[in-house]
Design a protein around this motif. Structure first.
Motif, PDB file in Angstrom:
ATOM      1  N   PHE A   5      38.752  37.516  27.774  1.00 31.45           N
ATOM      2  CA  PHE A   5      38.263  38.157  28.992  1.00 31.45           C
ATOM      3  C   PHE A   5      39.381  39.061  29.491  1.00 31.45           C
ATOM      4  O   PHE A   5      40.491  38.590  29.737  1.00 31.45           O
ATOM      5  N   GLU A  44      42.525  31.413  31.338  1.00 30.83           N
ATOM      6  CA  GLU A  44      41.394  30.536  31.635  1.00 30.83           C
ATOM      7  C   GLU A  44      41.328  30.124  33.106  1.00 30.83           C
ATOM      8  O   GLU A  44      40.273  29.708  33.576  1.00 30.83           O
ATOM      9  N   HIS A  46      41.251  32.053  35.468  1.00 29.81           N
ATOM     10  CA  HIS A  46      40.531  33.107  36.183  1.00 29.81           C
ATOM     11  C   HIS A  46      39.021  33.089  35.948  1.00 29.81           C
ATOM     12  O   HIS A  46      38.295  33.843  36.582  1.00 29.81           O
ATOM     13  N   TYR A  47      38.553  32.278  35.014  1.00 27.34           N
ATOM     14  CA  TYR A  47      37.117  32.263  34.731  1.00 27.34           C
ATOM     15  C   TYR A  47      36.712  30.907  34.181  1.00 27.34           C
ATOM     16  O   TYR A  47      37.536  30.129  33.719  1.00 27.34           O
ATOM     17  N   ASP A  48      35.432  30.650  34.225  1.00 26.51           N
ATOM     18  CA  ASP A  48      34.857  29.396  33.740  1.00 26.51           C
ATOM     19  C   ASP A  48      34.443  29.594  32.283  1.00 26.51           C
ATOM     20  O   ASP A  48      33.590  30.434  31.981  1.00 26.51           O
ATOM     21  N   ARG A  51      30.723  29.543  31.428  1.00 26.97           N
ATOM     22  CA  ARG A  51      29.837  30.607  31.934  1.00 26.97           C
ATOM     23  C   ARG A  51      30.233  31.919  31.297  1.00 26.97           C
ATOM     24  O   ARG A  51      31.406  32.222  31.178  1.00 26.97           O
ATOM     25  N   LYS A  53      29.456  34.926  32.413  1.00 26.47           N
ATOM     26  CA  LYS A  53      29.416  36.040  33.360  1.00 26.47           C
ATOM     27  C   LYS A  53      30.822  36.459  33.771  1.00 26.47           C
ATOM     28  O   LYS A  53      31.767  35.686  33.678  1.00 26.47           O
ATOM     29  N   ILE A  54      30.912  37.689  34.253  1.00 25.66           N
ATOM     30  CA  ILE A  54      32.165  38.171  34.836  1.00 25.66           C
ATOM     31  C   ILE A  54      32.243  37.584  36.232  1.00 25.66           C
ATOM     32  O   ILE A  54      31.316  37.748  37.025  1.00 25.66           O
ATOM     33  N   PRO A  55      33.333  36.877  36.544  1.00 25.09           N
ATOM     34  CA  PRO A  55      33.435  36.270  37.874  1.00 25.09           C
ATOM     35  C   PRO A  55      33.352  37.308  38.996  1.00 25.09           C
ATOM     36  O   PRO A  55      33.928  38.400  38.893  1.00 25.09           O
ATOM     37  N   ARG A  78      34.213  40.802  28.105  1.00 23.19           N
ATOM     38  CA  ARG A  78      34.178  39.369  27.755  1.00 23.19           C
ATOM     39  C   ARG A  78      33.681  39.277  26.318  1.00 23.19           C
ATOM     40  O   ARG A  78      32.631  39.826  25.962  1.00 23.19           O
TER      41      ARG A  78
END
Length: 135
Positions: A5, A44, A46-48, A51, A53-55, A78
């Motif tokens: 990402f 990691e 910064h995002y799940d 998921r 999707k872009i946070p 991503r």
């Protein structure tokens, strides 16, 4: 499984400084090939991972950076690879707005074409390689 990402931006004015101020923990590098860009990889934290999707917080900050840096292109990307098959999704932002979104077959190639480069149907993009040196 490999997950990437990241954020890519035209290397204009103080965009590298602005990205570093927004996310001080990111590893930021300058790319010259196949595109000329400032590149940052989100960790990691910064995002799940579960998921795809872009946070929202990253999208909002990127929109702000984009609006503060007129005419600079920004790409949020991503990528998830499993067994050599990769799924790419991303969006190009310009002047604070989403200009283009792509996902699925050929998405990475279509996104990179906004920089005037064609990475070919194999969609080989060096920053997505496991051996790429970040920072």
């Amino acid at each position: 499984m490999f997950i990437f990402f990241g954020l890519f931006a035209d290397p204009v004015s103080d965009v590298l400084l602005r990205i570093s101020e927004a996310w001080p923990d990111l590893k930021v590098v300058r790319l010259e090939h196949p595109i000329s860009a400032i590149a940052a990889r989100f960790g990691e934290n910064h995002y799940d991972l579960s998921r795809d999707k872009i946070p929202t917080d990253i999208l909002l900050m990127t929109e702000r950076l984009s609006s503060e840096t007129p005419s600079a292109r920004f790409l949020l990307l991503r990528t998830e690879c499993f067994g050599g098959i990769c799924d790419n999704r991303g969006r190009i932002l310009l002047d604070g707005r989403t200009l283009f979104e792509a996902e699925g077959d050929g998405a990475l190639r279509r996104l990179i074409k906004f920089w005037g480069a064609d990475i070919g149907p194999e969609e080989i993009f060096e920053p997505l390689g496991r051996s790429f040196r970040w920072g």
